[in-house]
Motif scaffolding. Structure first.
Motif, PDB file in Angstrom:
ATOM      1  N   LYS A   4       0.479  -2.585 -13.973  1.00  0.00           N
ATOM      2  CA  LYS A   4       0.528  -2.247 -12.566  1.00  0.00           C
ATOM      3  C   LYS A   4       1.393  -2.550 -11.447  1.00  0.00           C
ATOM      4  CE  LYS A   4      -3.651  -0.591 -10.243  1.00  0.00           C
ATOM      5  NZ  LYS A   4      -4.584  -0.884  -9.734  1.00  0.00           N
ATOM      6  N   ALA A   5       1.437  -3.944 -11.698  1.00  0.00           N
ATOM      7  CA  ALA A   5       2.952  -4.124 -10.624  1.00  0.00           C
ATOM      8  C   ALA A   5       3.994  -3.957 -10.777  1.00  0.00           C
ATOM      9  CB  ALA A   5       2.750  -5.986 -10.738  1.00  0.00           C
ATOM     10  N   SER A   6       4.492  -4.007 -12.035  1.00  0.00           N
ATOM     11  CA  SER A   6       5.966  -3.153 -12.051  1.00  0.00           C
ATOM     12  C   SER A   6       6.003  -1.586 -11.505  1.00  0.00           C
ATOM     13  CB  SER A   6       6.104  -3.351 -13.572  1.00  0.00           C
ATOM     14  OG  SER A   6       5.720  -4.718 -14.060  1.00  0.00           O
ATOM     15  N   ILE A  10       8.079  -0.286  -9.264  1.00  0.00           N
ATOM     16  CA  ILE A  10       9.168   0.705  -9.229  1.00  0.00           C
ATOM     17  C   ILE A  10       8.964   1.185  -8.314  1.00  0.00           C
ATOM     18  CG2 ILE A  10       9.729   2.268 -10.565  1.00  0.00           C
ATOM     19  CD1 ILE A  10       9.163   0.417 -12.522  1.00  0.00           C
ATOM     20  N   MET A  11       7.642   1.906  -8.448  1.00  0.00           N
ATOM     21  CA  MET A  11       7.245   2.758  -6.851  1.00  0.00           C
ATOM     22  C   MET A  11       7.618   2.529  -5.312  1.00  0.00           C
ATOM     23  SD  MET A  11       6.159   5.495  -8.546  1.00  0.00           S
ATOM     24  CE  MET A  11       5.563   6.341  -8.004  1.00  0.00           C
ATOM     25  N   LYS A  12       7.660   0.993  -5.547  1.00  0.00           N
ATOM     26  CA  LYS A  12       8.051   0.707  -3.924  1.00  0.00           C
ATOM     27  C   LYS A  12       9.746   1.108  -3.749  1.00  0.00           C
ATOM     28  CE  LYS A  12       8.303  -2.845  -1.060  1.00  0.00           C
ATOM     29  NZ  LYS A  12       8.427  -3.889  -0.241  1.00  0.00           N
ATOM     30  N   LEU A  13      10.668   0.514  -5.030  1.00  0.00           N
ATOM     31  CA  LEU A  13      11.669   0.838  -5.313  1.00  0.00           C
ATOM     32  C   LEU A  13      12.254   1.893  -5.316  1.00  0.00           C
ATOM     33  CD1 LEU A  13      12.594  -2.323  -7.530  1.00  0.00           C
ATOM     34  CD2 LEU A  13      13.000  -2.781  -5.228  1.00  0.00           C
ATOM     35  N   VAL A  14      11.655   3.206  -5.578  1.00  0.00           N
ATOM     36  CA  VAL A  14      12.534   4.265  -5.804  1.00  0.00           C
ATOM     37  C   VAL A  14      12.086   5.344  -4.357  1.00  0.00           C
ATOM     38  CG1 VAL A  14      11.631   6.420  -6.237  1.00  0.00           C
ATOM     39  CG2 VAL A  14      10.988   5.109  -8.087  1.00  0.00           C
ATOM     40  N   GLY A  15      10.743   4.316  -3.608  1.00  0.00           N
ATOM     41  CA  GLY A  15      10.677   4.503  -2.113  1.00  0.00           C
ATOM     42  C   GLY A  15      11.636   4.183  -1.268  1.00  0.00           C
ATOM     43  N   ASP A  16      12.332   3.124  -1.452  1.00  0.00           N
ATOM     44  CA  ASP A  16      13.624   2.453  -0.494  1.00  0.00           C
ATOM     45  C   ASP A  16      14.385   3.103  -1.144  1.00  0.00           C
ATOM     46  OD1 ASP A  16      10.889   0.767   0.198  1.00  0.00           O
ATOM     47  OD2 ASP A  16      12.023  -1.314  -1.097  1.00  0.00           O
ATOM     48  N   VAL A  17      14.398   3.324  -1.990  1.00  0.00           N
ATOM     49  CA  VAL A  17      15.821   4.184  -1.891  1.00  0.00           C
ATOM     50  C   VAL A  17      15.823   5.755  -1.689  1.00  0.00           C
ATOM     51  CG1 VAL A  17      17.547   5.527  -3.933  1.00  0.00           C
ATOM     52  CG2 VAL A  17      15.889   2.485  -4.499  1.00  0.00           C
ATOM     53  N   SER A  18      14.598   6.024  -1.877  1.00  0.00           N
ATOM     54  CA  SER A  18      14.287   7.617  -1.010  1.00  0.00           C
ATOM     55  C   SER A  18      15.026   7.711   0.119  1.00  0.00           C
ATOM     56  CB  SER A  18      13.126   8.069  -1.248  1.00  0.00           C
ATOM     57  OG  SER A  18      13.219   8.251  -3.032  1.00  0.00           O
ATOM     58  N   GLN A  19      14.735   6.694   0.932  1.00  0.00           N
ATOM     59  CA  GLN A  19      14.214   6.437   2.114  1.00  0.00           C
ATOM     60  C   GLN A  19      15.845   6.005   2.991  1.00  0.00           C
ATOM     61  OE1 GLN A  19      11.993   3.297   3.780  1.00  0.00           O
ATOM     62  NE2 GLN A  19      12.800   3.441   5.943  1.00  0.00           N
ATOM     63  N   GLU A  20      16.919   5.558   1.837  1.00  0.00           N
ATOM     64  CA  GLU A  20      17.815   4.618   1.788  1.00  0.00           C
ATOM     65  C   GLU A  20      18.751   6.116   2.297  1.00  0.00           C
ATOM     66  OE1 GLU A  20      19.074   1.800   3.062  1.00  0.00           O
ATOM     67  OE2 GLU A  20      17.532   0.949   3.567  1.00  0.00           O
ATOM     68  N   ARG A  21      18.696   6.958   1.178  1.00  0.00           N
ATOM     69  CA  ARG A  21      19.857   7.848   0.987  1.00  0.00           C
ATOM     70  C   ARG A  21      19.165   8.877   2.152  1.00  0.00           C
ATOM     71  NH1 ARG A  21      18.416   9.950  -5.632  1.00  0.00           N
ATOM     72  NH2 ARG A  21      19.171   7.946  -6.254  1.00  0.00           N
ATOM     73  N   ARG A  22      17.625   9.009   2.691  1.00  0.00           N
ATOM     74  CA  ARG A  22      17.555   9.896   3.608  1.00  0.00           C
ATOM     75  C   ARG A  22      18.747   9.853   4.983  1.00  0.00           C
ATOM     76  NH1 ARG A  22      12.088  10.261   1.791  1.00  0.00           N
ATOM     77  NH2 ARG A  22      11.648   8.665   2.865  1.00  0.00           N
TER      78      ARG A  22
END
Length: 132
Positions: A4-6, A10-22
């Motif tokens: 669950k922590a992983s 991962i979800m947080k990193l995906v969100g950060d990547v999406s935000q960085e992409r935007r």
């Protein structure tokens, strides 16, 4: 839990990547807009420089034309002055010639006349007496 922590990580990193992409996409759009503005500004600058060059050429042509016209005017003024001087000289010469002509008529009238007959001091009078 670990899973669950992983998964949250991962979800947080995906969100950060999406935000960085935007953010990167927004930066790319802003960069593209700035490049377009730069290109437009350079095009305007080039057009203004060309216009300035054309106006400078026209100004130089006008200056040359003005200088040529001024020289022509000065030449015309000099010629007019000479013509005026020539005219004044001719008028003085004409006056002197008229005086000499009148003096000659007076002398001829005196020579052609006798004590009794007076010859008029005119060209017609002298010619009349010579014909007699």
């Amino acid at each position: 839990r670990e899973f669950k922590a992983s998964r949250e990580t991962i979800m947080k990193l995906v969100g950060d990547v999406s935000q960085e992409r935007r953010a990167a996409a927004a930066s790319a759009e802003e960069l593209a807009a700035l490049r377009r503005e730069r290109d437009e500004a350079l095009a305007v600058k080039t057009a203004v420089q060309r216009e300035v060059r054309l106006l400078q050429e026209r100004l130089e042509e006008s200056r040359r034309g003005w200088a040529e016209t001024r020289q022509q005017l000065q030449g015309a003024a000099t010629r007019a002055e000479r013509a005026e001087d020539d005219l004044q000289g001719a008028l003085r010469e004409n006056g002197a010639t008229r005086t000499l002509h009148g003096s000659l008529l007076c002398q001829l009238a005196a020579l052609l006349g006798n004590g009794v007959l007076k010859v008029p001091e005119t060209e017609e009078g002298v010619l009349e007496r010579v014909r007699e």
